[in-house]
Scaffold this motif. Structure first.
Motif, mmCIF file in Angstrom:
data_model
loop_
_atom_site.group_PDB
_atom_site.id
_atom_site.type_symbol
_atom_site.label_atom_id
_atom_site.label_comp_id
_atom_site.label_asym_id
_atom_site.label_seq_id
_atom_site.Cartn_x
_atom_site.Cartn_y
_atom_site.Cartn_z
ATOM 1 N N ASP A 14 44.161 54.315 40.265
ATOM 2 C CA ASP A 14 45.472 53.678 40.235
ATOM 3 C C ASP A 14 45.532 52.842 38.960
ATOM 4 O OD1 ASP A 14 47.857 52.346 40.609
ATOM 5 O OD2 ASP A 14 47.172 51.165 42.317
ATOM 6 N N PHE A 15 45.696 53.517 37.840
ATOM 7 C CA PHE A 15 45.616 52.841 36.553
ATOM 8 C C PHE A 15 46.811 51.925 36.312
ATOM 9 C CE2 PHE A 15 43.164 56.818 36.008
ATOM 10 C CZ PHE A 15 41.916 56.227 35.955
ATOM 11 N N ARG A 16 47.970 52.276 36.820
ATOM 12 C CA ARG A 16 49.146 51.405 36.666
ATOM 13 C C ARG A 16 48.903 50.078 37.382
ATOM 14 N NH1 ARG A 16 54.778 54.054 37.369
ATOM 15 N NH2 ARG A 16 53.897 55.028 35.542
ATOM 16 N N GLY A 17 48.389 50.141 38.628
ATOM 17 C CA GLY A 17 48.078 48.920 39.373
ATOM 18 C C GLY A 17 46.975 48.116 38.703
ATOM 19 N N ALA A 18 45.937 48.819 38.188
ATOM 20 C CA ALA A 18 44.830 48.140 37.499
ATOM 21 C C ALA A 18 45.333 47.440 36.238
ATOM 22 C CB ALA A 18 43.724 49.136 37.167
ATOM 23 N N ASP A 19 46.221 48.107 35.505
ATOM 24 C CA ASP A 19 46.770 47.499 34.288
ATOM 25 C C ASP A 19 47.628 46.285 34.614
ATOM 26 O OD1 ASP A 19 45.481 49.398 32.774
ATOM 27 O OD2 ASP A 19 47.284 50.589 32.372
ATOM 28 N N ALA A 20 48.396 46.357 35.716
ATOM 29 C CA ALA A 20 49.213 45.204 36.116
ATOM 30 C C ALA A 20 48.321 44.023 36.468
ATOM 31 C CB ALA A 20 50.103 45.582 37.295
ATOM 32 N N LEU A 21 47.220 44.279 37.165
ATOM 33 C CA LEU A 21 46.286 43.201 37.495
ATOM 34 C C LEU A 21 45.619 42.643 36.237
ATOM 35 C CD1 LEU A 21 44.772 44.773 40.704
ATOM 36 C CD2 LEU A 21 46.003 42.593 40.590
ATOM 37 N N ARG A 22 45.260 43.517 35.294
ATOM 38 C CA ARG A 22 44.672 43.059 34.028
ATOM 39 C C ARG A 22 45.648 42.144 33.292
ATOM 40 N NH1 ARG A 22 44.875 47.462 30.173
ATOM 41 N NH2 ARG A 22 46.980 46.632 30.079
ATOM 42 N N ASP A 23 46.919 42.546 33.243
ATOM 43 C CA ASP A 23 47.920 41.731 32.559
ATOM 44 C C ASP A 23 48.108 40.378 33.239
ATOM 45 O OD1 ASP A 23 48.212 43.849 30.805
ATOM 46 O OD2 ASP A 23 50.050 44.598 31.758
ATOM 47 N N SER A 24 48.076 40.377 34.559
ATOM 48 C CA SER A 24 48.193 39.122 35.304
ATOM 49 C C SER A 24 46.994 38.211 35.041
ATOM 50 C CB SER A 24 48.311 39.417 36.798
ATOM 51 O OG SER A 24 48.428 38.242 37.529
ATOM 52 N N LEU A 25 45.799 38.807 35.008
ATOM 53 C CA LEU A 25 44.600 38.021 34.682
ATOM 54 C C LEU A 25 44.706 37.428 33.275
ATOM 55 C CD1 LEU A 25 41.948 40.406 36.216
ATOM 56 C CD2 LEU A 25 42.203 37.988 36.812
ATOM 57 N N LYS A 26 45.189 38.229 32.331
ATOM 58 C CA LYS A 26 45.320 37.756 30.947
ATOM 59 C C LYS A 26 46.293 36.583 30.870
ATOM 60 C CE LYS A 26 45.982 39.443 26.271
ATOM 61 N NZ LYS A 26 46.263 40.625 25.439
ATOM 62 N N ARG A 27 47.411 36.677 31.598
ATOM 63 C CA ARG A 27 48.376 35.572 31.623
ATOM 64 C C ARG A 27 47.759 34.320 32.232
ATOM 65 N NH1 ARG A 27 51.728 39.784 33.013
ATOM 66 N NH2 ARG A 27 51.622 39.288 35.231
ATOM 67 N N LEU A 31 40.063 36.946 30.214
ATOM 68 C CA LEU A 31 39.951 38.128 29.362
ATOM 69 C C LEU A 31 38.849 39.033 29.884
ATOM 70 C CD1 LEU A 31 40.262 36.447 25.859
ATOM 71 C CD2 LEU A 31 42.040 37.573 27.201
ATOM 72 N N ILE A 32 39.095 40.338 29.827
ATOM 73 C CA ILE A 32 38.137 41.328 30.324
ATOM 74 C C ILE A 32 37.613 42.129 29.143
ATOM 75 C CG2 ILE A 32 37.884 43.388 31.750
ATOM 76 C CD1 ILE A 32 40.139 42.238 33.511
ATOM 77 N N ASP A 33 36.292 42.285 29.083
ATOM 78 C CA ASP A 33 35.655 43.118 28.062
ATOM 79 C C ASP A 33 35.044 44.325 28.766
ATOM 80 O OD1 ASP A 33 34.189 44.338 26.073
ATOM 81 O OD2 ASP A 33 33.116 42.532 25.470
ATOM 82 N N GLU A 34 35.737 45.456 28.704
ATOM 83 C CA GLU A 34 35.269 46.668 29.385
ATOM 84 C C GLU A 34 33.946 47.165 28.803
ATOM 85 O OE1 GLU A 34 36.233 48.281 32.009
ATOM 86 O OE2 GLU A 34 38.073 47.202 32.382
#
Length: 115
Positions: A14-27, A31-34
């Motif tokens: 669920d990459f769309r959901g994962a990206d939304a969570l990443r953006d929320s974390l960034k706000r 920061l996430i370093d894959e």
């Protein structure tokens, strides 16, 4: 935690959901370093990303986007690999604490589930 929900969403593809969570974390200043599989917060805290766990087919409550919600208070993640214990040894070590299951994940961690 949002980090665990993001990793679970990625495991469920669920990459769309994962990206939304990443953006929320960034706000929120995280920061996430894959590449190194780490996270860092603006306040100086940091740590390893939780292991990716695929959503089980049955027996677990489903959250947003159909991703299983894991009970973080009952789950311990431990790295596996050279110089560490395997899942069978971890099961024996944690048997006195009534560990329910010890499973390995695809990214080199063991997930221990407690009652």
């Amino acid at each position: 935690s949002m980090l665990l929900r993001r990793e679970t969403a990625k495991a469920a593809r669920d990459f769309r959901g994962a990206d939304a969570l990443r953006d929320s974390l960034k706000r929120s200043g995280v920061l996430i370093d894959e590449g190194s599989r780490t996270w860092r917060a603006d306040d100086g805290r940091s740590g390893m990303l939780p292991p990716r766990q695929a959503a089980p087919a049955t027996g677990h409550a489903r959250g947003q986007h159909g991703v299983a919600r894991f009970d973080e208070a009952r789950t311990l993640c431990a790295p596996l690999g050279e110089g560490s214990y395997g899942t069978n040894t971890l099961s024996r070590i944690f048997a006195p604490f009534n560990v329910e299951s010890v499973t390995s994940t695809r990214d080199g961690y063991a997930a221990l589930l407690f009652p």
